[in-house]
Design an enzyme around this catalytic site. Structure first.
Site, PDB file in Angstrom:
ATOM      1  CG  ASP A 187      -1.971   1.089   1.166  1.00 46.69           C
ATOM      2  OD1 ASP A 187      -1.548   2.239   0.700  1.00 46.69           O
ATOM      3  OD2 ASP A 187      -3.016   1.006   1.795  1.00 46.69           O
ATOM      4  CE  LYS A 212      -7.286   8.580   2.423  1.00 39.37           C
ATOM      5  NZ  LYS A 212      -6.788   7.150   2.937  1.00 39.37           N
TER       6      LYS A 212
HETATM    7  C1  LIG Z   1      -7.523   6.125   3.188  1.00 43.01           C
HETATM    8  C2  LIG Z   1      -6.437   4.701   2.958  1.00 43.01           C
HETATM    9  C3  LIG Z   1      -7.103   3.479   2.532  1.00 43.01           C
HETATM   10  C4  LIG Z   1      -8.390   3.252   2.034  1.00 43.01           C
HETATM   11  O1  LIG Z   1      -8.803   4.070   0.935  1.00 43.01           O
HETATM   12  P1  LIG Z   1     -10.222   4.748   0.867  1.00 43.01           P
HETATM   13  O2  LIG Z   1     -10.057   5.322  -0.594  1.00 43.01           O
HETATM   14  O3  LIG Z   1     -10.583   5.819   1.888  1.00 43.01           O
HETATM   15  O4  LIG Z   1     -11.019   3.504   0.609  1.00 43.01           O
HETATM   16  C5  LIG Z   1      -6.141   2.676   2.261  1.00 43.01           C
HETATM   17  N1  LIG Z   1      -4.843   2.521   2.723  1.00 43.01           N
HETATM   18  C6  LIG Z   1      -4.424   3.620   3.170  1.00 43.01           C
HETATM   19  C7  LIG Z   1      -2.879   3.878   3.576  1.00 43.01           C
HETATM   20  C8  LIG Z   1      -5.056   5.035   3.328  1.00 43.01           C
HETATM   21  O5  LIG Z   1      -4.683   6.121   3.954  1.00 43.01           O
END
Ligand SMILES: *Cc1c(COP(=O)(O)O)cnc(C)c1O
Length: 409
Positions: A187, A212
């Site tokens: 991730d 993000k």
């Molecule tokens: C926000 C986030 C997610 C989930 O993403 P969404 O777009 O809110 O579904 C997954 N991993 C990380 C590190 C995040 O900050």
């Protein structure tokens, strides 16, 4: 609109951020990628329809599976991550669930290095586990190596982690995955491909919450996976087709637009966070300052190896929830809100918001102390952000003194 990079002329990341996935619209010559707001696409003849559905001809026929605006976003992300293909979703969690539901089957095992984003941990332990997948949580790379075995199918990591900003060694994770025949997934939300390209460290699949830094403006929810074309074709055919968390063309347009300035924004986020960390280091109101750019940070050396800069997040421990709340309520430029990676600075108290469902034991393990505040540094003038944070810390100092005076009285 197909992006056809000339491999003999490798382009830099800033050039790819602007150009990859982008070309003049073949129908009209439109310079900006059009928002193809359509659910379905006429295929012209019954014969062509049959060829499209048989996979004998590539083309658009239904936007749950693919859409030209969404495809342009996928091509840009693939190019930035240096991976053959990418697949977009309606949210980061849409990407997580599609990957797991496609790639895991009963009897498989997964290993993750904690902490992961709460939704990802929740998906693995509450959904994947329900379908007969054994989920192992590891505290670090060494513990993960010990948990890998012949049934391990996925090793899932995140770096830097939320909210304590631990660094996971991606090269080491990819080696352990290869040793046991598993797929490694990173991730990369907190770094973005401008700071870290996990594939360069041997990671197989890269996942983002595009919500993000990729979007960067706090105006759209989306997710994406980048990786080998055959693996993503499988995820498109199962996890996207049958689960259906498909990205809409309007959001894809916002992400395409946001990605053009990703390198510029990341430089500003990282420079602002570095200046803020330098201004805060050693401040008497702080019990701890977590920022991978500090040489004393446990992951600093690995971060130097695998990140271009140290990111736009930092977290502070103010010693108590009361001090953290006073600090947050005294900030004027940092909006109190979850999420991160927006051009606007954001602040939150993970213990009572994003992480409030965790028990005391898990909170302690993840470094989520009662006094912890997470700051997502935006692209405002660093001097203004420093002024705001130092000003809010004065209130903490004052209220802490009042607490002490009261307890003495
Ligand atoms: C926000 C986030 C997610 C989930 O993403 P969404 O777009 O809110 O579904 C997954 N991993 C990380 C590190 C995040 O900050």
């Amino acid at each position: 609109m197909t992006h056809n990079p000339d491999p003999s002329r490798p382009r830099g990341l800033r050039t790819r951020a602007v150009h990859a996935g982008h070309g003049l619209d073949p129908a009209t010559g439109a310079h900006a990628t059009p928002i193809y707001a359509t659910s379905t696409f006429g295929y012209g003849s019954a014969e062509r329809g049959a060829r499209l559905f048989a996979g004998e001809e590539q083309g658009y026929f239904y936007s749950r599976l693919t859409n030209p605006t969404v495809r342009a976003f996928e091509e840009k992300v693939a190019s930035l991550e240096g991976l053959p293909d990418a697949l977009a979703f309606a949210s980061g969690m849409g990407a997580v669930s599609a990957a797991c539901l496609t790639l895991l089957k009963p009897g498989d095992e997964t290993v993750f290095i904690a902490p992961l984003y709460g939704g990802t941990t929740g998906f693995l332990t509450e959904v994947a586990a329900k379908f007969g997948v054994t989920v192992h949580e590891a505290a670090d790379e060494t513990a993960a190596e010990a948990l890998c075995g012949p049934r391990t199918r996925l090793i899932w990591v995140e770096t830097p982690t939320n909210p304590a900003l631990n660094i996971v060694d991606l090269a080491r994770v990819s080696r352990m995955a290869r040793a046991c025949g598993a797929l490694s997934v990173a991730d990369n939300t907190f770094s973005s491909p401008y700071l870290t390209r996990p594939a360069e460290h041997g990671i197989d699949l890269v996942m983002h919450s595009a919500t993000k830094y990729l979007g960067g403006h706090g105006d759209a929810i989306g997710g994406v996976l980048a990786g080998p074309a055959d693996l993503l074709a499988e995820v498109r055919g199962v996890g996207l087709r049958h689960v259906g968390a498909s990205l809409g063309p309007f959001e894809a347009y916002l992400f395409l637009r946001g990605l053009k300035t990703l390198p510029l924004r990341m430089d500003a986020h990282c420079a602002g966070a570095a200046e803020l960390a330098a201004a805060l280091d050693g401040h008497p109101a702080l019990h701890a300052l977590h920022y991978p750019g500090l040489s004393r940070h446990a992951g600093h050396e690995v971060a130097r190896r695998q990140m271009r800069a140290f990111g736009g997040l930092l977290s502070l421990d103010l010693g108590s929830q009361a001090a953290a709340f006073t600090f947050l309520n005294s900030l004027t430029l940092f909006t109190q809100a979850v999420s991160l990676g927006d051009v606007e600075s954001l602040s939150c108290h993970p213990g009572s918001t994003t992480h409030h469902l965790l028990g005391d034991e898990a909170l302690r393990r993840q470094g989520v102390t009662p006094g912890l505040v997470r700051l997502s540094v935006g692209i405002e003038d660093p001097a203004d952000l420093i002024d705001d944070v130092l000003g809010a810390l004065k209130h903490v100092g004052a209220s802490a003194r009042t607490d002490r005076d009261l307890s003495r009285a």
